[in-house]
Design a protein around this motif. Structure first.
Motif, PDB file in Angstrom:
ATOM      1  N   ASN A  33       2.564  13.500   6.807  1.00  0.00           N
ATOM      2  CA  ASN A  33       2.179  12.897   5.587  1.00  0.00           C
ATOM      3  C   ASN A  33       3.028  11.692   5.009  1.00  0.00           C
ATOM      4  OD1 ASN A  33      -0.153  14.233   4.606  1.00  0.00           O
ATOM      5  ND2 ASN A  33       1.071  15.881   3.742  1.00  0.00           N
ATOM      6  N   ASN A  34       4.640  11.754   5.613  1.00  0.00           N
ATOM      7  CA  ASN A  34       5.073  10.534   5.292  1.00  0.00           C
ATOM      8  C   ASN A  34       4.825   9.372   5.894  1.00  0.00           C
ATOM      9  OD1 ASN A  34       6.960  11.640   3.128  1.00  0.00           O
ATOM     10  ND2 ASN A  34       8.375  12.443   4.699  1.00  0.00           N
ATOM     11  N   ALA A  35       4.562   9.566   7.275  1.00  0.00           N
ATOM     12  CA  ALA A  35       4.115   8.527   8.030  1.00  0.00           C
ATOM     13  C   ALA A  35       2.579   7.795   7.389  1.00  0.00           C
ATOM     14  CB  ALA A  35       3.835   8.810   9.317  1.00  0.00           C
ATOM     15  N   LEU A  36       1.912   8.669   6.910  1.00  0.00           N
ATOM     16  CA  LEU A  36       0.581   8.250   6.319  1.00  0.00           C
ATOM     17  C   LEU A  36       0.804   7.682   5.202  1.00  0.00           C
ATOM     18  CD1 LEU A  36      -1.835  11.403   7.258  1.00  0.00           C
ATOM     19  CD2 LEU A  36      -1.792   9.103   8.115  1.00  0.00           C
ATOM     20  N   GLU A  37       1.975   8.119   4.251  1.00  0.00           N
ATOM     21  CA  GLU A  37       2.283   7.234   2.972  1.00  0.00           C
ATOM     22  C   GLU A  37       2.475   6.117   3.403  1.00  0.00           C
ATOM     23  OE1 GLU A  37       2.332   6.313  -0.414  1.00  0.00           O
ATOM     24  OE2 GLU A  37       2.074   8.447  -0.425  1.00  0.00           O
ATOM     25  N   VAL A  38       3.102   5.567   4.290  1.00  0.00           N
ATOM     26  CA  VAL A  38       3.634   4.213   4.633  1.00  0.00           C
ATOM     27  C   VAL A  38       2.264   3.600   4.892  1.00  0.00           C
ATOM     28  CG1 VAL A  38       4.765   2.711   6.325  1.00  0.00           C
ATOM     29  CG2 VAL A  38       5.401   5.068   5.380  1.00  0.00           C
ATOM     30  N   ILE A  39       1.240   4.022   5.901  1.00  0.00           N
ATOM     31  CA  ILE A  39       0.076   3.484   6.213  1.00  0.00           C
ATOM     32  C   ILE A  39      -0.798   3.022   4.852  1.00  0.00           C
ATOM     33  CG2 ILE A  39      -2.158   3.567   7.614  1.00  0.00           C
ATOM     34  CD1 ILE A  39      -0.415   5.320   9.469  1.00  0.00           C
ATOM     35  N   ILE A  40      -0.913   4.033   3.992  1.00  0.00           N
ATOM     36  CA  ILE A  40      -2.165   4.131   3.046  1.00  0.00           C
ATOM     37  C   ILE A  40      -1.210   3.058   2.099  1.00  0.00           C
ATOM     38  CG2 ILE A  40      -2.933   5.393   1.045  1.00  0.00           C
ATOM     39  CD1 ILE A  40      -3.398   7.729   2.884  1.00  0.00           C
ATOM     40  N   GLY A  41      -0.095   3.323   1.705  1.00  0.00           N
ATOM     41  CA  GLY A  41       0.544   2.391   0.810  1.00  0.00           C
ATOM     42  C   GLY A  41       0.694   1.074   1.018  1.00  0.00           C
ATOM     43  N   PHE A  42       0.829   0.575   2.285  1.00  0.00           N
ATOM     44  CA  PHE A  42       1.034  -0.872   2.539  1.00  0.00           C
ATOM     45  C   PHE A  42      -0.412  -1.390   2.717  1.00  0.00           C
ATOM     46  CE2 PHE A  42       5.509  -0.305   3.829  1.00  0.00           C
ATOM     47  CZ  PHE A  42       5.943  -1.379   3.337  1.00  0.00           C
ATOM     48  N   THR A  43      -1.249  -0.477   2.961  1.00  0.00           N
ATOM     49  CA  THR A  43      -2.754  -0.947   3.171  1.00  0.00           C
ATOM     50  C   THR A  43      -3.404  -1.253   1.845  1.00  0.00           C
ATOM     51  OG1 THR A  43      -2.959   0.431   5.169  1.00  0.00           O
ATOM     52  CG2 THR A  43      -5.195  -0.227   3.845  1.00  0.00           C
ATOM     53  N   SER A  44      -3.012  -0.270   0.892  1.00  0.00           N
ATOM     54  CA  SER A  44      -3.374  -0.493  -0.547  1.00  0.00           C
ATOM     55  C   SER A  44      -2.608  -1.557  -1.227  1.00  0.00           C
ATOM     56  CB  SER A  44      -2.914   0.567  -1.559  1.00  0.00           C
ATOM     57  OG  SER A  44      -1.751   0.841  -1.612  1.00  0.00           O
ATOM     58  N   GLU A  81      -7.521   2.633   5.317  1.00  0.00           N
ATOM     59  CA  GLU A  81      -7.065   3.475   4.087  1.00  0.00           C
ATOM     60  C   GLU A  81      -7.976   4.903   4.123  1.00  0.00           C
ATOM     61  OE1 GLU A  81      -7.406   3.462  -0.469  1.00  0.00           O
ATOM     62  OE2 GLU A  81      -6.077   1.635   0.321  1.00  0.00           O
ATOM     63  N   GLU A  82      -9.321   4.788   4.114  1.00  0.00           N
ATOM     64  CA  GLU A  82     -10.057   5.967   3.977  1.00  0.00           C
ATOM     65  C   GLU A  82      -9.835   6.883   5.528  1.00  0.00           C
ATOM     66  OE1 GLU A  82     -11.738   7.077   1.462  1.00  0.00           O
ATOM     67  OE2 GLU A  82     -11.327   5.276   0.450  1.00  0.00           O
ATOM     68  N   GLY A 111       5.149  -2.807  -3.890  1.00  0.00           N
ATOM     69  CA  GLY A 111       4.067  -2.347  -4.578  1.00  0.00           C
ATOM     70  C   GLY A 111       4.270  -2.466  -6.102  1.00  0.00           C
ATOM     71  N   LEU A 112       5.281  -1.653  -6.578  1.00  0.00           N
ATOM     72  CA  LEU A 112       5.547  -1.605  -7.915  1.00  0.00           C
ATOM     73  C   LEU A 112       6.101  -3.039  -8.528  1.00  0.00           C
ATOM     74  CD1 LEU A 112       7.322   1.824  -8.445  1.00  0.00           C
ATOM     75  CD2 LEU A 112       5.151   1.384  -8.853  1.00  0.00           C
ATOM     76  N   THR A 113       6.895  -3.860  -7.584  1.00  0.00           N
ATOM     77  CA  THR A 113       7.006  -5.295  -8.100  1.00  0.00           C
ATOM     78  C   THR A 113       5.736  -5.951  -8.309  1.00  0.00           C
ATOM     79  OG1 THR A 113       9.264  -4.958  -7.010  1.00  0.00           O
ATOM     80  CG2 THR A 113       8.380  -7.228  -7.364  1.00  0.00           C
ATOM     81  N   ARG A 114       4.970  -5.738  -7.369  1.00  0.00           N
ATOM     82  CA  ARG A 114       3.715  -6.621  -7.522  1.00  0.00           C
ATOM     83  C   ARG A 114       3.007  -6.168  -8.769  1.00  0.00           C
ATOM     84  NH1 ARG A 114       1.081 -10.841  -4.925  1.00  0.00           N
ATOM     85  NH2 ARG A 114      -1.153 -10.798  -5.421  1.00  0.00           N
ATOM     86  N   LEU A 115       3.154  -4.892  -9.232  1.00  0.00           N
ATOM     87  CA  LEU A 115       2.518  -4.593 -10.590  1.00  0.00           C
ATOM     88  C   LEU A 115       3.158  -5.140 -11.864  1.00  0.00           C
ATOM     89  CD1 LEU A 115       1.197  -0.936  -9.422  1.00  0.00           C
ATOM     90  CD2 LEU A 115      -0.190  -3.044  -9.657  1.00  0.00           C
ATOM     91  N   GLY A 116       4.121  -5.588 -11.681  1.00  0.00           N
ATOM     92  CA  GLY A 116       5.053  -6.001 -12.879  1.00  0.00           C
ATOM     93  C   GLY A 116       6.181  -5.301 -13.190  1.00  0.00           C
ATOM     94  N   TYR A 117       6.410  -4.208 -12.163  1.00  0.00           N
ATOM     95  CA  TYR A 117       7.758  -3.357 -12.685  1.00  0.00           C
ATOM     96  C   TYR A 117       8.965  -3.864 -12.077  1.00  0.00           C
ATOM     97  CZ  TYR A 117       4.406   0.401 -14.043  1.00  0.00           C
ATOM     98  OH  TYR A 117       3.370   1.012 -14.717  1.00  0.00           O
ATOM     99  N   GLU A 118      10.013  -3.739 -12.736  1.00  0.00           N
ATOM    100  CA  GLU A 118      11.299  -3.967 -12.201  1.00  0.00           C
ATOM    101  C   GLU A 118      11.811  -2.704 -11.500  1.00  0.00           C
ATOM    102  OE1 GLU A 118      16.254  -5.172 -13.418  1.00  0.00           O
ATOM    103  OE2 GLU A 118      14.350  -5.364 -14.797  1.00  0.00           O
ATOM    104  N   PHE A 135      -0.198   9.000  -1.321  1.00  0.00           N
ATOM    105  CA  PHE A 135      -0.961   8.561  -2.557  1.00  0.00           C
ATOM    106  C   PHE A 135      -0.911   6.712  -2.583  1.00  0.00           C
ATOM    107  CE2 PHE A 135       3.396   9.261  -3.696  1.00  0.00           C
ATOM    108  CZ  PHE A 135       3.936   8.127  -4.124  1.00  0.00           C
ATOM    109  N   THR A 136      -2.176   6.246  -2.823  1.00  0.00           N
ATOM    110  CA  THR A 136      -2.243   4.821  -2.975  1.00  0.00           C
ATOM    111  C   THR A 136      -1.412   4.124  -4.080  1.00  0.00           C
ATOM    112  OG1 THR A 136      -4.225   4.869  -4.379  1.00  0.00           O
ATOM    113  CG2 THR A 136      -4.713   5.094  -1.905  1.00  0.00           C
ATOM    114  N   LEU A 137      -1.420   2.954  -4.206  1.00  0.00           N
ATOM    115  CA  LEU A 137      -0.640   2.273  -5.071  1.00  0.00           C
ATOM    116  C   LEU A 137      -1.403   2.100  -6.431  1.00  0.00           C
ATOM    117  CD1 LEU A 137       1.766   0.190  -5.848  1.00  0.00           C
ATOM    118  CD2 LEU A 137       0.145  -1.672  -5.150  1.00  0.00           C
ATOM    119  N   GLU A 138      -2.801   2.300  -6.301  1.00  0.00           N
ATOM    120  CA  GLU A 138      -3.501   2.602  -7.568  1.00  0.00           C
ATOM    121  C   GLU A 138      -3.350   3.704  -8.302  1.00  0.00           C
ATOM    122  OE1 GLU A 138      -6.186  -0.132  -4.537  1.00  0.00           O
ATOM    123  OE2 GLU A 138      -4.585   1.193  -4.447  1.00  0.00           O
TER     124      GLU A 138
END
Length: 409
Positions: free
Chosen positions: A54-65, A85-86, A308-315, A394-397
């Motif tokens: 699941n941790n490995a999939l988190e990296v795949i899904i996260g960077f894909t999103s 992603e799907e 991902g969070l930086t892209r969304l506007g977070y510090e 989980f995805t970035l969304e």
């Protein structure tokens, strides 16, 4: 269908289990104990592998999103990235099913949604059974819930499917059915202790070699097996029987040599079922503001979350351990809007870290996350006072919406 697991009786009134037909000398009992311990160890190993997976999939899904988020609307790369992603989410569902099966202790009892339960089993056997076994499913619409442990019920159905597979060495058809049936007083399927009413029936049928009539009465007896040397220890169906009885259900069996077998599990129908919440904005990333402390011992996951969070506007501030997170938070707690905290970490665990963060600031906002999806993990998170739990991957969304929700409260 041959016998392979321990379970519960529960035939109709006209059937009863017979005496154990094979010897159970000291060496046989020891062998069964060793086998049980080996299965327990294998289950724990499967759980650990599924967590790491699941941790490995988190990296795949996260960077894909994250990649999809960076593309302009209409870019042709959106479609292949969505497929990646799907596909990864499908693999995550399989890992989640393995985690459910590997649990030593059951989750909180239901209600469990029958369609989801059967779907999880279908996902496992479709990916793992030999292609010479044709798998069919017939799941009725709008089924009511079942009162029981999701992981235990899933394990019971999976055991029956494994037995069906073993009964079809040359190939055949395995059918899983789920429907709602009303059982009236006097029905031959109903055991003496059973009550008439509405039941969810989950049946596993095969086209294998079937069970001899003299053995049908004995298949739920612990240590009885119809398999040859090394083929089984006679514990599987006894386990299935116990799991079904624990859910206040019963079992009906039909089999003829050369014509296959059908095992039908009947569970009292209860209103509702466990369903995953669906958010209409599940594919939408929500921009945000503020400072987020991200705590995870996996460097690649930290990298995805930071970018991902930086892209969304977070510090974003990152920490690779609970101890480091506490040191950071103790210095600048007033400037941190939310903490995203992994539960399974070496050294100081996620829950221990959360307790220390609350000592520093009782009003700390925290999102707990884990690659383990067990009810125990969720109960511990809830008992610790966490308002939000995210199951990896989980995805970035999805993360953006969780952050928005926590900061609103």
């Amino acid at each position: 269908m041959t016998e392979e697991t321990p379970a519960s009786k529960g035939f109709g009134k006209g059937a009863s289990a017979g005496a154990i037909s094979r010897s159970s000398g000291t060496s046989d009992v020891q062998a069964d104990l060793y086998s049980s311990e080996g299965l327990r160890t294998l289950g724990l190993l499967a759980g650990g592998i599924a967590h790491d997976f699941n941790n490995a999939l988190e990296v795949i899904i996260g960077f894909t999103s994250l990649a999809r988020l960076r593309l302009p609307p209409g870019d042709p790369l959106h479609e292949p990235l969505k497929i990646i992603e799907e596909s990864a989410k499908g693999a995550a569902g399989l890992a989640r099913s393995l985690l459910d099966v590997s649990k030593e202790k059951p989750d909180d009892e239901g209600p469990v949604e029958a369609g989801e339960l059967v779907g999880n089993v279908l996902s496992i056997i479709t990916h793992t059974f030999d292609r010479k076994i044709r798998i069919e499913d017939r799941i009725g619409p709008r089924l009511p819930g079942i009162k029981g442990s999701h992981s235990r019920l899933q394990q019971a159905i999976l055991n029956l499917c494994i037995n069906a597979r073993d009964a079809m060495e040359q190939g055949g058809t395995l059918v899983i059915e789920a429907d709602l049936q009303t059982i009236k007083p006097g029905d031959a399927r109903l055991p003496e202790s059973g009550a008439p009413g509405d039941y969810v029936r989950i049946a596993v049928r095969d086209t294998g070699k079937g069970i001899p009539p003299e053995s049908v009465q004995k298949i739920f007896v612990p240590l009885f097996t119809t398999k040859g040397e090394g083929g089984g220890h006679g514990l599987g169906l006894a386990m299935v029987e116990k799991m079904v009885k624990d859910a206040r259900g019963f079992i009906s069996v039909s089999s003829k040599p050369g014509q296959g077998s059908e095992f039908s599990l009947y569970f009292p129908a209860v209103p509702g079922g466990r369903r995953r919440a669906m958010d209409s904005r599940a594919d939408q990333a929500t921009a945000g503001r503020g400072r987020v402390l991200v705590v995870d011992d996996e460097p690649r996951i930290l990298e995805f979350l930071e970018k991902g969070l930086t892209r969304l506007g977070y510090e974003v501030i990152t920490a690779e351990s609970g101890r480091s997170a506490c040191e950071i938070y103790s210095r600048i707690s007033g400037d941190i809007n939310c903490v995203l905290l992994d539960l399974i970490m070496p050294g100081l665990s996620g829950l221990e870290t959360y307790a220390r963060l609350k000592d520093i600031n009782p009003g700390v906002r925290v999102i707990l996350s884990s690659g383990y999806s067990s009810g125990l993990i969720r109960r511990e998170a809830s008992a610790a006072g966490s308002p939000e739990f995210m199951e990896k991957p989980f995805t970035l969304e999805e993360l953006s919406q969780a952050l928005e929700k926590v900061q609103r409260n």
